[in-house]
Design a protein around this motif. Structure first.
Motif, PDB file in Angstrom:
ATOM      1  N   ASN A   9       0.750   2.436   6.512  1.00 24.33           N
ATOM      2  CA  ASN A   9       1.062   1.228   5.585  1.00 24.33           C
ATOM      3  C   ASN A   9       2.590   1.077   5.553  1.00 24.33           C
ATOM      4  O   ASN A   9       3.289   2.051   4.709  1.00 24.33           O
ATOM      5  CB  ASN A   9       0.499   1.710   4.138  1.00 24.33           C
ATOM      6  CG  ASN A   9       0.481   0.409   3.136  1.00 24.33           C
ATOM      7  OD1 ASN A   9       1.525  -0.061   2.847  1.00 24.33           O
ATOM      8  ND2 ASN A   9      -0.461   0.621   2.306  1.00 24.33           N
ATOM      9  N   ARG A  22       6.748   4.801  -2.547  1.00 24.59           N
ATOM     10  CA  ARG A  22       6.454   3.416  -2.182  1.00 24.59           C
ATOM     11  C   ARG A  22       8.146   2.951  -2.392  1.00 24.59           C
ATOM     12  O   ARG A  22       8.872   3.252  -2.598  1.00 24.59           O
ATOM     13  CB  ARG A  22       6.060   2.849  -3.534  1.00 24.59           C
ATOM     14  CG  ARG A  22       5.711   1.179  -2.922  1.00 24.59           C
ATOM     15  CD  ARG A  22       4.948   0.432  -3.963  1.00 24.59           C
ATOM     16  NE  ARG A  22       5.111  -0.967  -3.859  1.00 24.59           N
ATOM     17  CZ  ARG A  22       3.728  -1.680  -3.429  1.00 24.59           C
ATOM     18  NH1 ARG A  22       2.919  -1.108  -3.070  1.00 24.59           N
ATOM     19  NH2 ARG A  22       3.776  -2.760  -3.240  1.00 24.59           N
ATOM     20  N   ARG A  42      -2.874   8.150  -2.346  1.00 23.91           N
ATOM     21  CA  ARG A  42      -3.519   6.874  -2.172  1.00 23.91           C
ATOM     22  C   ARG A  42      -2.454   5.770  -2.138  1.00 23.91           C
ATOM     23  O   ARG A  42      -1.783   5.534  -2.959  1.00 23.91           O
ATOM     24  CB  ARG A  42      -4.536   6.659  -3.426  1.00 23.91           C
ATOM     25  CG  ARG A  42      -5.781   7.436  -3.292  1.00 23.91           C
ATOM     26  CD  ARG A  42      -6.654   6.994  -4.602  1.00 23.91           C
ATOM     27  NE  ARG A  42      -7.872   7.853  -4.520  1.00 23.91           N
ATOM     28  CZ  ARG A  42      -8.995   7.376  -3.753  1.00 23.91           C
ATOM     29  NH1 ARG A  42      -8.998   6.145  -3.055  1.00 23.91           N
ATOM     30  NH2 ARG A  42      -9.981   7.999  -3.880  1.00 23.91           N
ATOM     31  N   TRP A  44      -2.403   1.292  -1.805  1.00 25.19           N
ATOM     32  CA  TRP A  44      -3.180   0.043  -1.936  1.00 25.19           C
ATOM     33  C   TRP A  44      -3.047  -0.802  -0.459  1.00 25.19           C
ATOM     34  O   TRP A  44      -1.922  -0.687  -0.119  1.00 25.19           O
ATOM     35  CB  TRP A  44      -2.833  -0.792  -2.968  1.00 25.19           C
ATOM     36  CG  TRP A  44      -3.488  -2.282  -3.066  1.00 25.19           C
ATOM     37  CD1 TRP A  44      -2.664  -3.278  -2.586  1.00 25.19           C
ATOM     38  CD2 TRP A  44      -4.583  -2.438  -3.526  1.00 25.19           C
ATOM     39  NE1 TRP A  44      -3.513  -4.356  -3.172  1.00 25.19           N
ATOM     40  CE2 TRP A  44      -4.803  -3.766  -3.251  1.00 25.19           C
ATOM     41  CE3 TRP A  44      -5.749  -1.918  -3.907  1.00 25.19           C
ATOM     42  CZ2 TRP A  44      -5.840  -4.528  -3.595  1.00 25.19           C
ATOM     43  CZ3 TRP A  44      -6.950  -2.496  -4.220  1.00 25.19           C
ATOM     44  CH2 TRP A  44      -6.873  -3.709  -4.001  1.00 25.19           C
ATOM     45  N   HIS A  45      -4.200  -1.111   0.059  1.00 20.22           N
ATOM     46  CA  HIS A  45      -3.993  -1.853   1.208  1.00 20.22           C
ATOM     47  C   HIS A  45      -4.463  -3.292   0.974  1.00 20.22           C
ATOM     48  O   HIS A  45      -5.750  -3.833   0.581  1.00 20.22           O
ATOM     49  CB  HIS A  45      -4.954  -1.468   2.381  1.00 20.22           C
ATOM     50  CG  HIS A  45      -4.628  -0.091   3.238  1.00 20.22           C
ATOM     51  ND1 HIS A  45      -3.768  -0.283   4.188  1.00 20.22           N
ATOM     52  CD2 HIS A  45      -4.447   1.059   2.735  1.00 20.22           C
ATOM     53  CE1 HIS A  45      -3.410   1.029   4.583  1.00 20.22           C
ATOM     54  NE2 HIS A  45      -4.074   1.886   3.750  1.00 20.22           N
ATOM     55  N   LYS A  46      -3.501  -4.177   1.034  1.00 14.11           N
ATOM     56  CA  LYS A  46      -3.655  -5.679   0.545  1.00 14.11           C
ATOM     57  C   LYS A  46      -4.742  -6.196   1.363  1.00 14.11           C
ATOM     58  O   LYS A  46      -5.636  -7.038   1.013  1.00 14.11           O
ATOM     59  CB  LYS A  46      -2.533  -6.321   0.852  1.00 14.11           C
ATOM     60  CG  LYS A  46      -2.317  -7.596   0.080  1.00 14.11           C
ATOM     61  CD  LYS A  46      -0.938  -8.406   0.325  1.00 14.11           C
ATOM     62  CE  LYS A  46      -0.978  -9.855  -0.386  1.00 14.11           C
ATOM     63  NZ  LYS A  46       0.403 -10.416  -0.466  1.00 14.11           N
ATOM     64  N   LYS A  49      -7.868  -4.911   0.504  1.00 21.59           N
ATOM     65  CA  LYS A  49      -8.356  -4.985  -0.928  1.00 21.59           C
ATOM     66  C   LYS A  49      -8.861  -4.033  -1.439  1.00 21.59           C
ATOM     67  O   LYS A  49      -9.777  -3.950  -2.360  1.00 21.59           O
ATOM     68  CB  LYS A  49      -9.439  -6.447  -1.059  1.00 21.59           C
ATOM     69  CG  LYS A  49      -8.687  -7.475  -0.748  1.00 21.59           C
ATOM     70  CD  LYS A  49      -9.456  -8.807  -0.963  1.00 21.59           C
ATOM     71  CE  LYS A  49      -8.670 -10.071  -0.175  1.00 21.59           C
ATOM     72  NZ  LYS A  49      -9.340 -11.299  -0.335  1.00 21.59           N
ATOM     73  N   ARG A  50      -8.633  -2.597  -1.019  1.00 20.34           N
ATOM     74  CA  ARG A  50      -9.000  -1.522  -1.708  1.00 20.34           C
ATOM     75  C   ARG A  50      -7.643  -0.474  -1.513  1.00 20.34           C
ATOM     76  O   ARG A  50      -6.805  -0.650  -0.576  1.00 20.34           O
ATOM     77  CB  ARG A  50     -10.307  -1.022  -1.167  1.00 20.34           C
ATOM     78  CG  ARG A  50     -10.163  -0.685   0.177  1.00 20.34           C
ATOM     79  CD  ARG A  50     -11.411  -0.267   0.888  1.00 20.34           C
ATOM     80  NE  ARG A  50     -11.695   0.096   2.096  1.00 20.34           N
ATOM     81  CZ  ARG A  50     -11.474   1.220   2.667  1.00 20.34           C
ATOM     82  NH1 ARG A  50     -10.855   2.568   1.716  1.00 20.34           N
ATOM     83  NH2 ARG A  50     -11.461   1.517   3.746  1.00 20.34           N
ATOM     84  N   THR A  51      -7.783   0.773  -2.136  1.00 23.31           N
ATOM     85  CA  THR A  51      -7.198   1.740  -1.877  1.00 23.31           C
ATOM     86  C   THR A  51      -7.558   2.709  -0.843  1.00 23.31           C
ATOM     87  O   THR A  51      -8.993   2.776  -0.606  1.00 23.31           O
ATOM     88  CB  THR A  51      -6.890   2.676  -2.986  1.00 23.31           C
ATOM     89  OG1 THR A  51      -8.064   3.310  -3.485  1.00 23.31           O
ATOM     90  CG2 THR A  51      -6.295   1.951  -4.150  1.00 23.31           C
ATOM     91  N   LYS A  52      -6.923   3.409  -0.088  1.00 24.79           N
ATOM     92  CA  LYS A  52      -7.213   4.604   0.966  1.00 24.79           C
ATOM     93  C   LYS A  52      -6.381   5.584   0.686  1.00 24.79           C
ATOM     94  O   LYS A  52      -5.043   5.440   0.419  1.00 24.79           O
ATOM     95  CB  LYS A  52      -7.266   3.722   2.595  1.00 24.79           C
ATOM     96  CG  LYS A  52      -7.627   4.599   3.480  1.00 24.79           C
ATOM     97  CD  LYS A  52      -7.545   3.761   4.722  1.00 24.79           C
ATOM     98  CE  LYS A  52      -8.318   4.710   5.843  1.00 24.79           C
ATOM     99  NZ  LYS A  52      -7.949   4.197   7.352  1.00 24.79           N
ATOM    100  N   SER A  53      -7.062   6.786   0.843  1.00 27.40           N
ATOM    101  CA  SER A  53      -6.512   8.160   0.970  1.00 27.40           C
ATOM    102  C   SER A  53      -5.929   8.585   2.047  1.00 27.40           C
ATOM    103  O   SER A  53      -6.672   8.528   2.988  1.00 27.40           O
ATOM    104  CB  SER A  53      -7.276   8.877   0.084  1.00 27.40           C
ATOM    105  OG  SER A  53      -8.204   9.388   0.324  1.00 27.40           O
TER     106      SER A  53
END
Length: 122
Positions: A9, A22, A42, A44-46, A49-53
């Protein structure tokens, strides 16, 4: 201290001490420990459209440690799962990881012998 942008990311970066933040922020993410004691963060993946750890030790290893043999695991050399400094991490395969765990009293030899099916030579 060296910061590198993460491949997973590009809004985040990690440093050689094992901190993740960030981009544009000064304060590292705190992260949380999972049941086995490994630190996770975690993002945020735009596009998703959700978070990923992610495990912090894997992010640091991917960013800083070459893996020419494509070993699948990241080993904490000192056995401390919260010490994610690049100097404490190494790529390993399953048998190397098990051997390291037994050698450093992180796992009983009987588990290694079941896994490896060889005699343990320490």
């Amino acid at each position: 201290m060296v910061w590198k942008t993460l491949k997973e990311n590009n809004l985040y970066e990690c440093n050689d001490l094992g901190e993740v933040r960030r981009i544009g922020k000064k304060k590292p993410l705190k992260g949380t420990k999972n049941k086995k004691g490994y630190l996770r963060v975690r993002f945020w993946h735009k596009e998703l459209k959700r978070t990923k750890s992610y495990f912090v030790h894997r992010l640091v290893a991917i960013a800083f440690i070459p893996n020419p043999e494509n070993k699948p695991h990241v080993n904490h050399k000192d056995g401390d799962k919260t010490n994610n400094a690049v100097t404490n991490l190494e790529w390993s395969d399953s048998s190397e990881q098990m051997y390291h765990a037994v050698k450093n009293n992180l796992l009983e030899p009987r588990h290694f012998i079941k896994f490896n099916k060889k005699k343990l030579k320490l």
